[in-house]
Design a protein around this motif. Sequence first.
Motif, PDB file in Angstrom:
ATOM      1  N   LEU A 150       0.832  -1.206   0.000  1.00 27.96           N
ATOM      2  CA  LEU A 150       0.000   0.000   0.000  1.00 27.96           C
ATOM      3  C   LEU A 150       0.862   1.249   0.000  1.00 27.96           C
ATOM      4  N   LEU A 151       1.891   1.261   0.832  1.00 28.12           N
ATOM      5  CA  LEU A 151       2.749   2.440   0.949  1.00 28.12           C
ATOM      6  C   LEU A 151       3.575   2.675  -0.313  1.00 28.12           C
TER       7      LEU A 151
ATOM      8  N   LEU B 216      -4.395   4.940  -9.197  1.00 26.29           N
ATOM      9  CA  LEU B 216      -4.703   3.699  -9.918  1.00 26.29           C
ATOM     10  C   LEU B 216      -3.890   2.531  -9.374  1.00 26.29           C
ATOM     11  N   ALA B 217      -2.653   2.801  -9.007  1.00 30.16           N
ATOM     12  CA  ALA B 217      -1.824   1.741  -8.420  1.00 30.16           C
ATOM     13  C   ALA B 217      -2.400   1.298  -7.081  1.00 30.16           C
ATOM     14  N   LEU B 218      -2.940   2.238  -6.315  1.00 31.84           N
ATOM     15  CA  LEU B 218      -3.564   1.896  -5.035  1.00 31.84           C
ATOM     16  C   LEU B 218      -4.819   1.057  -5.251  1.00 31.84           C
ATOM     17  N   PHE B 219      -5.628   1.414  -6.249  1.00 33.49           N
ATOM     18  CA  PHE B 219      -6.811   0.615  -6.571  1.00 33.49           C
ATOM     19  C   PHE B 219      -6.406  -0.807  -6.954  1.00 33.49           C
TER      20      PHE B 219
ATOM     21  N   LEU C 218      -5.645  -2.701  -3.760  1.00 28.38           N
ATOM     22  CA  LEU C 218      -6.824  -2.980  -2.937  1.00 28.38           C
ATOM     23  C   LEU C 218      -7.788  -3.961  -3.595  1.00 28.38           C
ATOM     24  N   LEU C 219      -7.963  -3.857  -4.906  1.00 27.05           N
ATOM     25  CA  LEU C 219      -9.001  -4.628  -5.576  1.00 27.05           C
ATOM     26  C   LEU C 219      -8.499  -5.893  -6.273  1.00 27.05           C
TER      27      LEU C 219
ATOM     28  N   GLU D 251     -13.973  -5.089  -2.587  1.00 22.55           N
ATOM     29  CA  GLU D 251     -14.818  -4.047  -3.174  1.00 22.55           C
ATOM     30  C   GLU D 251     -14.562  -2.752  -2.414  1.00 22.55           C
ATOM     31  N   LEU D 252     -14.548  -1.637  -3.153  1.00 27.36           N
ATOM     32  CA  LEU D 252     -14.263  -0.349  -2.526  1.00 27.36           C
ATOM     33  C   LEU D 252     -15.365   0.652  -2.844  1.00 27.36           C
ATOM     34  N   TRP D 253     -15.985   1.200  -1.796  1.00 26.88           N
ATOM     35  CA  TRP D 253     -16.940   2.293  -1.934  1.00 26.88           C
ATOM     36  C   TRP D 253     -16.262   3.570  -1.443  1.00 26.88           C
TER      37      TRP D 253
END
Length: 380
Positions: free
Chosen positions: A53-54, A60-63, A66-67, A80-82
Motif C-alpha cells: 500500500l505504501l 490507480l496503483a492503489l486501486f 486494494l481490488l 470491493e471499494l466504496w
Amino acid sequence: MTKDGNYDSGIGEEIEGAPPALSGSELSVSRRDETDVVNRYLYNQTRQMELMLLEAEDLLALFEVLLVSLPRHFAFRASELWLFDPDDVLSPLMEGAERYGQSLQLLNDVFPIQELYELEPDIVQIDATNSRMFEVLKSEHGIDGALLMPLMQEGEIIGSLHIGYQDGALSFGEGEDELLAHLTTIVSLCLRRAVTRRQSSQLTLLDSLTHISNARGFSRELSREISRARRSDSPVTILLLEIDDFSELYQSYGERRGQFVIKKIAERLLSNMRLTDCLARLEQGRFTILLPGTGEAVSRDIAQRLRGDIEQFSIDDGRGAVLQVSISTGFVTWEPQQFPAVDLEQLATQMGSVADKALQDAVARGGNCVAQSRLSTLVI
C-alpha cells in the motif's frame, strides 16, 4: 511564611486513587502478560500488504493493490471499494479506473455507507445470514461472509472496503482485530495521499486549453497500456490526428478562433470515444488517441468514423461564422504475439515514430484520409 519542616511532611504520601507503583520486575511481567497473541500468518501477510500500500505510486496503483492484489494476497474471494464523493471531486481523477467495474463505486450520498456500520464505525465481520450481505459484493459469487472495513479521515467516514471470503477463510480474535484496524488506518492514509498526488499530477498532465491529457500525460498512459497489453497478450493502437491546414486557419482567423476550433474538435473527438480510450493534445492542432485492446481492422474503422464525423462537423463560433475542417490520421498497432517486446520504453518510442510516419503519408495524400504504418522490425 511556611516553616522549613513542612516541606518534608508530604514525602511518602500517595495520591488518592492512584495505582500503586510497580517495581521493574513487576512491570516486565505485566507487559508480558498483556502481549496479544496474533496469528503469525495474518501478521506477516498484513505487514507485506502494508508495504504494498505504501509503495503504490498513484491512485490507480492503489486501486490495483486494494481490488486485485489484496484478495489474492490473503487468499480471499474478492474485494470491493466504496468511496464517498459528494462534490464529484474524485470523478475527474478516475480515468483508467473503469476496468474495476462494480468493484469500485463512487457514492454521492454517505447513507449507504453509514448503514453498514453502527454509530461509531468499526470493523464488522458478517455472514450470509446478515442482511448487509445483500448490499455489498453483489457482483461476486461463492462468498460466505464479508469483512467490512470503514475508511476514516479526521473522524469522518470517507469510504468502505469490503472483503469477501468463503467459510473458514477468516477467523480472528482481539489481536487480529487490532491488526486489521491498523491496516484499515493505513488504507485510509494511503487513499488520502494518493488523491492529493493525483490532483497535483493532473495539473501537469492536462492540456490547459482543452483539459484533456497533454503529451506528458499521454506518455504515462501509453507506458501503462503497453505493459497491460503485454500481460494480457492483447493489441494496442495509437491514432495520430492532425487538423488539416491548421497553420493557414490560424493565419486567416487569428489565434482566438484557432483555439476555439481546437477546443471544439477535442470535444467532438471525446464524444465519439469509448471510456477505455485516451485522448491527448500533443501540440497546436495535433491530437493522439490510445485504443487499448484494439487490433488493426477495428482501429481503421474507428479512425475512418472519426474522420468522417469531423468532416461533417460544422463549428459555430457564436458570431455568425461557421467553420468546417478535416483531419488526417495515421495509426499503428502493436500485437504482442507478433512483436514480442522486452524494452517497453523503446517500444513506446518506436510506435510514436511509426504513427508519425503514417500521419505524414496521410497529409501527403492531400489530407482528410487515414493511413497505416506497421512495426516492421522485431522489438527486443
